[in-house]
Design a protein around this motif. Structure first.
Motif, PDB file in Angstrom:
ATOM      1  N   GLU A 100       0.883  -1.156   0.351  1.00 59.77           N
ATOM      2  CA  GLU A 100      -0.077  -0.023  -0.148  1.00 59.77           C
ATOM      3  C   GLU A 100       0.792   1.343  -0.035  1.00 59.77           C
ATOM      4  O   GLU A 100       0.635   2.294  -0.677  1.00 59.77           O
ATOM      5  CB  GLU A 100      -0.906  -0.066   1.290  1.00 59.77           C
ATOM      6  CG  GLU A 100      -1.934   1.128   1.350  1.00 59.77           C
ATOM      7  CD  GLU A 100      -2.706   1.135   2.353  1.00 59.77           C
ATOM      8  OE1 GLU A 100      -3.599   2.135   2.366  1.00 59.77           O
ATOM      9  OE2 GLU A 100      -2.867   0.044   3.181  1.00 59.77           O
ATOM     10  N   LYS A 133     -10.762  -8.383   1.641  1.00 62.07           N
ATOM     11  CA  LYS A 133     -10.555  -7.499   2.514  1.00 62.07           C
ATOM     12  C   LYS A 133      -9.966  -6.356   1.906  1.00 62.07           C
ATOM     13  O   LYS A 133     -10.046  -5.152   2.187  1.00 62.07           O
ATOM     14  CB  LYS A 133     -10.117  -7.989   3.676  1.00 62.07           C
ATOM     15  CG  LYS A 133      -9.641  -7.075   4.735  1.00 62.07           C
ATOM     16  CD  LYS A 133      -9.092  -7.616   6.199  1.00 62.07           C
ATOM     17  CE  LYS A 133      -7.955  -8.389   5.976  1.00 62.07           C
ATOM     18  NZ  LYS A 133      -7.430  -8.918   7.253  1.00 62.07           N
ATOM     19  N   VAL A 134      -8.808  -6.771   1.189  1.00 63.35           N
ATOM     20  CA  VAL A 134      -7.908  -5.888   0.690  1.00 63.35           C
ATOM     21  C   VAL A 134      -8.506  -5.033  -0.526  1.00 63.35           C
ATOM     22  O   VAL A 134      -8.493  -3.673  -0.577  1.00 63.35           O
ATOM     23  CB  VAL A 134      -6.451  -6.484   0.062  1.00 63.35           C
ATOM     24  CG1 VAL A 134      -5.820  -5.458  -0.999  1.00 63.35           C
ATOM     25  CG2 VAL A 134      -5.626  -7.088   1.045  1.00 63.35           C
ATOM     26  N   GLU A 136     -11.728  -4.534  -0.991  1.00 65.01           N
ATOM     27  CA  GLU A 136     -12.781  -3.642  -0.476  1.00 65.01           C
ATOM     28  C   GLU A 136     -12.243  -2.315   0.038  1.00 65.01           C
ATOM     29  O   GLU A 136     -12.745  -1.211  -0.094  1.00 65.01           O
ATOM     30  CB  GLU A 136     -13.662  -4.373   0.449  1.00 65.01           C
ATOM     31  CG  GLU A 136     -14.719  -3.685   1.058  1.00 65.01           C
ATOM     32  CD  GLU A 136     -15.673  -4.174   2.245  1.00 65.01           C
ATOM     33  OE1 GLU A 136     -16.359  -3.799   3.143  1.00 65.01           O
ATOM     34  OE2 GLU A 136     -15.730  -5.701   2.031  1.00 65.01           O
ATOM     35  N   ARG A 137     -10.990  -2.323   0.938  1.00 67.31           N
ATOM     36  CA  ARG A 137     -10.486  -1.285   1.454  1.00 67.31           C
ATOM     37  C   ARG A 137      -9.699  -0.435   0.544  1.00 67.31           C
ATOM     38  O   ARG A 137     -10.049   0.821   0.437  1.00 67.31           O
ATOM     39  CB  ARG A 137      -9.392  -1.668   2.272  1.00 67.31           C
ATOM     40  CG  ARG A 137      -8.688  -0.795   3.127  1.00 67.31           C
ATOM     41  CD  ARG A 137      -8.174  -1.132   4.710  1.00 67.31           C
ATOM     42  NE  ARG A 137      -6.917  -2.111   4.157  1.00 67.31           N
ATOM     43  CZ  ARG A 137      -5.493  -1.622   4.064  1.00 67.31           C
ATOM     44  NH1 ARG A 137      -5.204  -0.503   4.029  1.00 67.31           N
ATOM     45  NH2 ARG A 137      -4.793  -2.382   3.710  1.00 67.31           N
ATOM     46  N   ASN A 140     -12.501   1.323  -1.563  1.00 67.17           N
ATOM     47  CA  ASN A 140     -13.339   2.596  -1.025  1.00 67.17           C
ATOM     48  C   ASN A 140     -12.507   3.584  -0.446  1.00 67.17           C
ATOM     49  O   ASN A 140     -12.838   4.425  -0.315  1.00 67.17           O
ATOM     50  CB  ASN A 140     -13.983   1.776   0.479  1.00 67.17           C
ATOM     51  CG  ASN A 140     -15.027   0.940   0.137  1.00 67.17           C
ATOM     52  OD1 ASN A 140     -15.695   1.005  -1.143  1.00 67.17           O
ATOM     53  ND2 ASN A 140     -15.149  -0.032   1.201  1.00 67.17           N
ATOM     54  N   SER A 141     -10.915   3.576  -0.751  1.00 63.02           N
ATOM     55  CA  SER A 141     -10.156   4.845  -0.837  1.00 63.02           C
ATOM     56  C   SER A 141     -10.696   6.076  -1.550  1.00 63.02           C
ATOM     57  O   SER A 141     -11.241   5.742  -2.612  1.00 63.02           O
ATOM     58  CB  SER A 141      -8.790   4.060  -0.918  1.00 63.02           C
ATOM     59  OG  SER A 141      -8.124   5.252  -0.870  1.00 63.02           O
ATOM     60  N   THR A 150      -7.030  -2.188  -7.452  1.00 64.92           N
ATOM     61  CA  THR A 150      -8.132  -3.270  -7.422  1.00 64.92           C
ATOM     62  C   THR A 150      -8.732  -3.657  -8.774  1.00 64.92           C
ATOM     63  O   THR A 150      -9.228  -4.941  -8.767  1.00 64.92           O
ATOM     64  CB  THR A 150      -9.311  -2.770  -6.349  1.00 64.92           C
ATOM     65  OG1 THR A 150     -10.208  -1.783  -7.153  1.00 64.92           O
ATOM     66  CG2 THR A 150      -8.774  -2.038  -5.239  1.00 64.92           C
TER      67      THR A 150
END
Length: 222
Positions: A100, A133-134, A136-137, A140-141, A150
């Motif tokens: 990230e 999980k990754v 989605e995070r 949504n950033s 993504t």
């Protein structure tokens, strides 16, 4: 550690101001360059890496982070290539924090696309339970480069592609007016079309994509 000073010295000796100016202009002056073209840069990098093989393999993450903090773009490329080579098959679950950081630091299409496909994509193959999980995070950033990652991380997956997941990302971001998001949607769909052309064609025909995304998705159609 000898690797980074040796690499910087070698790059400085081969620096080309004229090339550096052109490269910076091509990248809209977001970065400074030594002015070393890709083929020569990789030859220099491989030589210095071989001379410091143990140091690099034992300190890959730290060396990559130090290189990525430097000013010149060629050093960023070397940092990425170290992670691609050294971490494949050896990722740790907590490496998602490193990934990230690389995605949101010195961000531009050239680094983000490579990291998405060859690092994030490999990481999620090694830790498939982290995918939802990754994604989605990152999705949504508010950071467009995390969003782009993504869409693109499955570029090399071929038959392993989770097309439902890819479609969900396309659906989520299809109304974006951001050029890099529209382009990513089309590119990801075009790439998967090499594996499953009918599925992509059906999706594109049934979905109200932005013109750029649709054009890119169907670029290889005869």
């Amino acid at each position: 550690m000898n690797f980074i000073p040796s690499l910087e010295t070698a790059f400085e000796e081969k620096s080309n101001p004229e090339n550096a100016f052109a490269m910076a202009k091509y990248m809209r002056n977001h970065f400074s360059f030594f002015g070393i073209k890709t083929t020569e840069r990789r030859l220099i990098f491989k030589k210095i890496e071989k001379e410091n093989q143990q140091e690099v393999s034992e300190n890959a993450r730290e060396i990559a982070m130090q290189l990525f903090a430097k000013k010149q773009r060629e050093l960023h490329y070397c940092a990425i290539e170290i992670l691609i080579k050294q971490l494949k098959g050896n990722y740790k679950k907590e490496d998602i924090k490193l990934i990230e950081k690389f995605l949101i630091t010195h961000s531009w299409w050239d680094s983000v696309d490579t990291i998405s496909k060859y690092i994030l994509g490999e990481y999620l193959l090694e830790f498939p339970s982290e995918t939802q999980k990754v994604v989605e995070r990152f999705s949504n950033s508010e950071n467009r480069w995390l969003n782009r990652s993504t869409i693109l991380f499955q570029l090399g997956y071929k038959q392993k592609t989770n097309f439902e997941l890819l479609q969900s990302q396309c659906e989520k971001h299809k109304i974006s007016s951001e050029f890099f998001i529209q382009k990513a949607i089309g590119w990801a769909l075009r790439e998967y079309a090499k594996t499953n052309p009918e599925a992509v064609l059906n999706y594109v025909n049934q979905t109200n994509l932005k013109p750029l995304s649709k054009k890119e998705a169907l670029k290889n159609r005869s």
